[in-house]
Design a protein around this motif. Structure first.
Motif, PDB file in Angstrom:
ATOM      1  N   ASN A 164       1.940  17.539  -2.645  1.00 37.06           N
ATOM      2  CA  ASN A 164       1.053  17.240  -1.937  1.00 37.06           C
ATOM      3  C   ASN A 164      -0.065  16.174  -2.407  1.00 37.06           C
ATOM      4  OD1 ASN A 164      -0.280  17.963   0.699  1.00 37.06           O
ATOM      5  ND2 ASN A 164      -1.865  18.985  -0.312  1.00 37.06           N
ATOM      6  N   ILE A 165      -0.100  16.097  -3.784  1.00 33.52           N
ATOM      7  CA  ILE A 165      -1.026  15.236  -4.581  1.00 33.52           C
ATOM      8  C   ILE A 165      -0.184  13.680  -4.139  1.00 33.52           C
ATOM      9  CG2 ILE A 165      -1.451  14.186  -6.971  1.00 33.52           C
ATOM     10  CD1 ILE A 165      -1.686  17.182  -7.543  1.00 33.52           C
ATOM     11  N   ILE A 166       1.160  13.638  -4.149  1.00 33.43           N
ATOM     12  CA  ILE A 166       1.884  12.269  -4.064  1.00 33.43           C
ATOM     13  C   ILE A 166       1.531  11.843  -2.832  1.00 33.43           C
ATOM     14  CG2 ILE A 166       4.116  11.376  -4.038  1.00 33.43           C
ATOM     15  CD1 ILE A 166       4.929  13.237  -6.553  1.00 33.43           C
ATOM     16  N   LYS A 167       1.745  12.651  -1.727  1.00 31.04           N
ATOM     17  CA  LYS A 167       1.621  12.472  -0.310  1.00 31.04           C
ATOM     18  C   LYS A 167       0.195  11.810  -0.037  1.00 31.04           C
ATOM     19  CE  LYS A 167       1.753  14.922   4.347  1.00 31.04           C
ATOM     20  NZ  LYS A 167       0.168  15.161   4.179  1.00 31.04           N
ATOM     21  N   ASN A 168      -0.715  12.622  -0.456  1.00 32.65           N
ATOM     22  CA  ASN A 168      -2.010  11.976  -0.513  1.00 32.65           C
ATOM     23  C   ASN A 168      -2.187  10.575  -0.874  1.00 32.65           C
ATOM     24  OD1 ASN A 168      -3.145  14.072   0.940  1.00 32.65           O
ATOM     25  ND2 ASN A 168      -3.976  15.065  -0.967  1.00 32.65           N
ATOM     26  N   ARG A 169      -1.646  10.343  -2.032  1.00 29.34           N
ATOM     27  CA  ARG A 169      -1.863   8.891  -2.839  1.00 29.34           C
ATOM     28  C   ARG A 169      -1.005   8.042  -2.087  1.00 29.34           C
ATOM     29  NH1 ARG A 169      -3.292   9.024  -8.933  1.00 29.34           N
ATOM     30  NH2 ARG A 169      -4.548  11.143  -9.018  1.00 29.34           N
ATOM     31  N   ILE A 170       0.061   8.235  -1.520  1.00 25.21           N
ATOM     32  CA  ILE A 170       0.905   7.289  -0.908  1.00 25.21           C
ATOM     33  C   ILE A 170       0.354   7.034   0.556  1.00 25.21           C
ATOM     34  CG2 ILE A 170       3.032   7.026   0.405  1.00 25.21           C
ATOM     35  CD1 ILE A 170       4.612   8.676  -1.717  1.00 25.21           C
ATOM     36  N   GLU A 171      -0.464   7.916   1.197  1.00 21.77           N
ATOM     37  CA  GLU A 171      -1.233   7.840   2.325  1.00 21.77           C
ATOM     38  C   GLU A 171      -2.271   6.997   2.257  1.00 21.77           C
ATOM     39  OE1 GLU A 171      -0.309  12.003   4.423  1.00 21.77           O
ATOM     40  OE2 GLU A 171      -2.246  11.393   3.829  1.00 21.77           O
ATOM     41  N   ARG A 172      -3.149   7.072   1.018  1.00 25.84           N
ATOM     42  CA  ARG A 172      -4.203   6.053   0.722  1.00 25.84           C
ATOM     43  C   ARG A 172      -3.707   4.731   0.196  1.00 25.84           C
ATOM     44  NH1 ARG A 172      -5.421  10.799   0.995  1.00 25.84           N
ATOM     45  NH2 ARG A 172      -7.418  11.860   1.317  1.00 25.84           N
ATOM     46  N   ALA A 173      -2.452   4.765  -0.529  1.00 28.99           N
ATOM     47  CA  ALA A 173      -2.085   3.345  -0.825  1.00 28.99           C
ATOM     48  C   ALA A 173      -1.724   2.669   0.433  1.00 28.99           C
ATOM     49  CB  ALA A 173      -0.890   3.509  -1.803  1.00 28.99           C
ATOM     50  N   LYS A 174      -1.155   3.238   1.358  1.00 29.68           N
ATOM     51  CA  LYS A 174      -0.703   2.621   2.547  1.00 29.68           C
ATOM     52  C   LYS A 174      -2.097   1.910   3.272  1.00 29.68           C
ATOM     53  CE  LYS A 174       2.030   3.123   6.875  1.00 29.68           C
ATOM     54  NZ  LYS A 174       1.173   2.211   7.626  1.00 29.68           N
ATOM     55  N   LEU A 175      -3.299   2.765   3.255  1.00 28.47           N
ATOM     56  CA  LEU A 175      -4.307   2.299   4.105  1.00 28.47           C
ATOM     57  C   LEU A 175      -4.969   1.034   3.430  1.00 28.47           C
ATOM     58  CD1 LEU A 175      -6.531   2.578   6.377  1.00 28.47           C
ATOM     59  CD2 LEU A 175      -7.562   4.057   4.793  1.00 28.47           C
ATOM     60  N   TYR A 176      -4.805   1.205   1.904  1.00 30.43           N
ATOM     61  CA  TYR A 176      -5.230   0.052   1.111  1.00 30.43           C
ATOM     62  C   TYR A 176      -4.479  -1.121   1.473  1.00 30.43           C
ATOM     63  CZ  TYR A 176      -8.440   1.949  -2.583  1.00 30.43           C
ATOM     64  OH  TYR A 176      -9.634   2.426  -3.043  1.00 30.43           O
ATOM     65  N   ASN A 177      -3.142  -1.028   1.501  1.00 33.72           N
ATOM     66  CA  ASN A 177      -2.364  -2.182   1.707  1.00 33.72           C
ATOM     67  C   ASN A 177      -2.482  -2.761   2.992  1.00 33.72           C
ATOM     68  OD1 ASN A 177      -0.994  -1.871  -1.000  1.00 33.72           O
ATOM     69  ND2 ASN A 177       0.657  -0.448   0.105  1.00 33.72           N
ATOM     70  N   ASP A 178      -2.836  -1.646   4.025  1.00 38.62           N
ATOM     71  CA  ASP A 178      -2.773  -2.581   5.340  1.00 38.62           C
ATOM     72  C   ASP A 178      -4.231  -3.213   5.467  1.00 38.62           C
ATOM     73  OD1 ASP A 178      -0.861  -1.330   6.071  1.00 38.62           O
ATOM     74  OD2 ASP A 178      -1.606   0.538   7.318  1.00 38.62           O
ATOM     75  N   LEU A 179      -5.137  -2.605   4.954  1.00 38.30           N
ATOM     76  CA  LEU A 179      -6.512  -3.069   4.830  1.00 38.30           C
ATOM     77  C   LEU A 179      -6.607  -4.442   4.094  1.00 38.30           C
ATOM     78  CD1 LEU A 179      -8.898   0.127   5.095  1.00 38.30           C
ATOM     79  CD2 LEU A 179      -7.988  -1.448   6.888  1.00 38.30           C
ATOM     80  N   LEU A 180      -5.835  -4.530   3.080  1.00 38.42           N
ATOM     81  CA  LEU A 180      -5.905  -5.831   1.958  1.00 38.42           C
ATOM     82  C   LEU A 180      -5.073  -6.913   2.476  1.00 38.42           C
ATOM     83  CD1 LEU A 180      -6.680  -3.917  -1.173  1.00 38.42           C
ATOM     84  CD2 LEU A 180      -8.348  -5.141   0.149  1.00 38.42           C
TER      85      LEU A 180
END
Ligand code: PLP
Length: 364
Positions: A246-262
């Motif tokens: 779950n920790i890994i899933k949360n981090r991957i989702e957050r990284a994806k949002l960062y990647n998209d927005l940046l």
């Protein structure tokens, strides 16, 4: 304030989940016990899909003992990177061997194309670091190692759960070293570490070193150390193992949002992994133009960031004598890497961070 990370837990989680574990150990007196540690080692080796896992009291000891188990010592050379936590090079130097720094690629990982030119008759091993939770180019690294008869040791301190062609880090080399430090994705409450390997001899040697060099309760084979994972830490790690995915899933989702927005901020470069690599984002690092000013701007906007690492190892006093002229990317990226918060941040907060980054560059 958006903190970089908050290691505290809620009192509900403490009372309901942690306190019963600790109470059990106090009531049974199993402070140094094999059972909690064995349970953790079994979980860990099954998770990494290796035959053996040996728990220790730090990731640094994991590195030192892994090197020792392969017979690496005085005057041997080990090829690694300078953009890591100092423990990577410390472990090599602690054994009086010499770290040789290879340059890194655009993903901040060892550039396998730069390894062969550094191999000498003294080279014994390659020690790639799966920095951030990303994974190094292991097929290419293992191919070079095989050709030159070198060992490969993964520094997987930051990469629990990361995969390469569906194989977990920890299973991609002769022996791998993990940290269980409170900051890591699988985090203990004190220092802790673990090695994984498929080699029975290496595992059994490390089991002895961690306990005075004793073969069993009474018979000593060689002079070892004391580097056991304590029971309280092991019990909590066993409990937290169930939360890891779950920790890994949360981090991957957050990284994806960062990647998209940046993605359309020209002054920012994000890390782009190959499709067969699963990056688990122990840290979320970007390369940013005008890094110092951006960091200050974000701080003033209430966003705490870090730099991993502000001083590359070749610039630290004990390592400044080691040849570093060829470290072109290491030196270049040292000046523009910035680590954004990823551990406890909400999606809205990520949108705010990215909005601030956009504003900063527009205002220049
Ligand atoms: C890349 C790397 N190697 C080694 C270590 C050492 O692990 P420990 O702090 O558990 O000794 C760390 C810890 O931060 C690390 O990040």
């Amino acid at each position: 304030m958006i903190k970089y990370i908050d290691l505290g837990i809620s009192s509900k989680e403490y009372e309901e989940e942690i306190s019963p574990l600790i109470k059990d150990i106090f009531l049974t007196g199993q402070f140094i016990s094999d059972s909690y540690v064995k349970e953790f080692e079994d979980k860990f080796k099954n998770y990494c899909n290796t035959k053996y896992a040996v728990a220790l009291n730090s990731g640094t000891d994991a590195l030192i003992f892994a090197l020792m188990s392969l017979g690496i010592g005085q005057d041997d050379e080990v090829i690694t990177v300078s953009n890591s936590f100092i423990a990577t090079a410390n472990a090599i130097s602690y054994l009086k061997a010499k770290p040789i720094f290879a340059d890194i690629n655009d993903n901040l990982l060892i550039d396998y194309k730069k390894i062969e030119e550094l191999i000498t008759p003294k080279t014994k091993a390659i020690l790639p670091v799966h920095l951030m939770g990303a994974v190094c180019d292991m097929d290419e690294i293992n191919k070079i190692a095989k050709k030159h008869k070198l060992f490969v040791i993964e520094d997987a301190a930051q990469s629990i759960g990361s995969t390469y062609k569906k194989m977990k880090t920890g299973s991609l080399s002769d022996i791998a070293c993990f940290s269980l430090h409170p900051l890591k994705n699988l985090s203990g409450i004190t220092d802790g570490g673990i090695v994984t390997t498929n080699n029975k001899q290496l595992a059994s040697y490390i089991k002895k070193i961690r306990n005075h060099g004793l073969k069993n309760r009474d018979f000593q084979e060689f002079i070892g150390r004391v580097s056991r994972l304590n029971s309280i830490n092991a019990a909590i790690l066993n409990h937290r193992f169930d939360k890891l995915e779950n920790i890994i899933k949360n981090r991957i989702e957050r990284a994806k949002l960062y990647n998209d927005l940046l993605s359309n901020v020209q002054e920012i470069k994000t890390i782009k992994m190959k499709s067969y690599i699963k990056h688990t984002y122990h840290t979320y690092i970007i390369k940013a133009e005008k890094r110092e000013k951006l960091q200050e701007y974000l701080q003033n906007k209430g966003i705490e960031t870090k730099i991993h690492y502000p001083i590359s190892i070749h610039n630290q006093k004990p390592f400044s004598h080691i040849n570093n002229q060829h470290l072109i990317n290491t030196k270049k990226f040292e000046k523009n890497i910035l680590t954004l918060p990823i551990a406890n941040i909400t999606f809205d907060e990520i949108r705010y961070v990215c909005k601030c980054i956009n504003e900063f560059y527009k205002g220049l």
